[in-house]
Scaffold this active site. Structure first.
Site, PDB file in Angstrom:
ATOM      1  N   ARG A   1       0.832  -1.197   0.000  1.00  0.00           N
ATOM      2  CA  ARG A   1       0.000   0.000   0.000  1.00  0.00           C
ATOM      3  C   ARG A   1       0.874   1.257   0.000  1.00  0.00           C
ATOM      4  NH1 ARG A   1      -4.614   0.021   4.353  1.00  0.00           N
ATOM      5  NH2 ARG A   1      -5.361   1.637   2.947  1.00  0.00           N
TER       6      ARG A   1
ATOM      7  N   ASN B   1      -8.037   9.585   6.190  1.00  0.00           N
ATOM      8  CA  ASN B   1      -7.040   9.017   5.284  1.00  0.00           C
ATOM      9  C   ASN B   1      -5.686   8.898   5.983  1.00  0.00           C
ATOM     10  OD1 ASN B   1      -9.026   9.033   3.272  1.00  0.00           O
ATOM     11  ND2 ASN B   1      -8.515  11.129   2.691  1.00  0.00           N
TER      12      ASN B   1
ATOM     13  N   ASP C   1      -2.681   8.559   4.154  1.00  0.00           N
ATOM     14  CA  ASP C   1      -1.653   8.657   3.123  1.00  0.00           C
ATOM     15  C   ASP C   1      -0.754   9.883   3.219  1.00  0.00           C
ATOM     16  OD1 ASP C   1      -3.369  10.741   2.000  1.00  0.00           O
ATOM     17  OD2 ASP C   1      -4.547   9.102   1.146  1.00  0.00           O
TER      18      ASP C   1
ATOM     19  N   HIS D   1      -7.074   8.163  11.766  1.00  0.00           N
ATOM     20  CA  HIS D   1      -6.772   6.735  11.631  1.00  0.00           C
ATOM     21  C   HIS D   1      -5.282   6.445  11.534  1.00  0.00           C
ATOM     22  CE1 HIS D   1     -11.117   5.987   9.974  1.00  0.00           C
ATOM     23  NE2 HIS D   1     -11.087   6.304  11.258  1.00  0.00           N
TER      24      HIS D   1
ATOM     25  N   CYS E   1       5.919   0.524  24.282  1.00  0.00           N
ATOM     26  CA  CYS E   1       6.688   0.365  25.516  1.00  0.00           C
ATOM     27  C   CYS E   1       7.118   1.677  26.153  1.00  0.00           C
ATOM     28  CB  CYS E   1       7.910  -0.511  25.255  1.00  0.00           C
ATOM     29  SG  CYS E   1       9.117   0.229  24.114  1.00  0.00           S
TER      30      CYS E   1
ATOM     31  N   CYS F   1      12.493  -2.353  23.312  1.00  0.00           N
ATOM     32  CA  CYS F   1      12.042  -3.543  24.046  1.00  0.00           C
ATOM     33  C   CYS F   1      12.117  -4.831  23.253  1.00  0.00           C
ATOM     34  CB  CYS F   1      10.617  -3.336  24.551  1.00  0.00           C
ATOM     35  SG  CYS F   1       9.367  -3.355  23.235  1.00  0.00           S
TER      36      CYS F   1
END
Length: 266
Positions: free
Chosen positions: A85, A117, A119, A134, A146, A170
């Site tokens: 993607r 979006n 992108d 998102h 962590c 971690c």
């Protein structure tokens, strides 16, 4: 003039009128919030979430890839899907709609883009205040967070890796900084977006069907709490058309530059 050409002329005149109405509302805005959906990125050639499952990925269900459980079960598979993607996104650029929204910052005192979006095309076009609800596909974080949520880690080379890279702090796997199914939106992002909509005087909705929550509720918050004017731009009917003060039924890439031009002419 034939009946078909007459209908086309009437439709064009109606769109011109609505573009001018939208321009007047925007020109007077002091607290504009822009809610963006996948339709704008699709005009740049970025496939929608489900459309991205083509070619080698056609046999997969996106809801079975974009989860923590899927990543734990097969980290390399999920990593490679997001790598594919990213390759697509790197090959495209922002379109006239993205540019028009960046241009709004030269005309208005507040322009905040709340986008679903991942992108980064708004930022590439020059928009300075973007809330990515998102996440961002070019960011990476520790699966365990962590060092706090999110624990972002720089990955210089992300494609064609022999194995999924691990957190330098971690040792846990790194993952895309994307909100997956079953996860909450970043608390700070959705809180700020909600507060902005509660105070907005205009909400400009572009390229979203209005079915994905909680982003779909934001314009309703703006209308209920602030009596904001709603401008909806989409080539097809959507959930917001019934509440919109102005519904521009047309592609954003061809329509938003005309709105900006009309604003400058006022």
């Amino acid at each position: 003039m034939t009946p078909d050409s007459a209908r086309m002329a009437t439709s064009a005149e109606a769109l011109d009128t609505k573009i001018n109405e939208a321009a007047r509302l925007l020109r007077n805005s002091q607290r504009l919030v822009v809610l963006m959906g996948a339709g704008v990125s699709k005009e740049s050639g970025v496939p929608t979430f489900r459309d991205a499952l083509t070619g080698l990925w056609a046999a997969f269900d996106p809801t079975q890839l974009a989860t923590v459980a899927a990543f734990r079960a097969n980290p390399k598979l999920v990593w490679d899907w997001y790598a594919s993607r990213r390759t697509i996104i790197e090959a495209v650029t922002f379109n006239p709609a993205h540019q028009a929204l960046a241009d709004l910052e030269t005309l208005l005192s507040q322009v905040v883009i709340v986008t679903q979006n991942i992108d980064g095309l708004h930022q590439r076009a020059g928009s300075r205040d973007v809330i990515p609800l998102h996440g961002a596909i070019h960011q990476y974080k520790c699966l365990a967070d962590c060092r706090g949520a999110p624990t972002l880690v720089n990955v210089v080379v992300w494609n064609d890796l022999p194995a999924v890279p691990r957190c330098p702090h971690c040792g846990e796997f790194l993952r895309p900084n994307i909100v997956w199914f079953g996860e909450y939106l970043p608390a700070e992002s959705i809180a700020r977006a909600t507060a902005l909509c509660h105070a907005a005087d205009v909400v400009l909705i572009v390229g979203t069907s209005g079915v994905v929550e909680p982003a779909a509720s934001l314009p309703w918050h703006a209308k209920h709490y602030a009596n904001a004017a709603i401008i909806d731009v989409n080539p097809t009917d959507d959930e917001f058309a019934v509440m919109a003060d102005v519904f521009l039924e047309a592609p954003a890439g061809s329509t938003l530059p005309r709105v900006i031009a009309a604003m400058r002419a006022l």
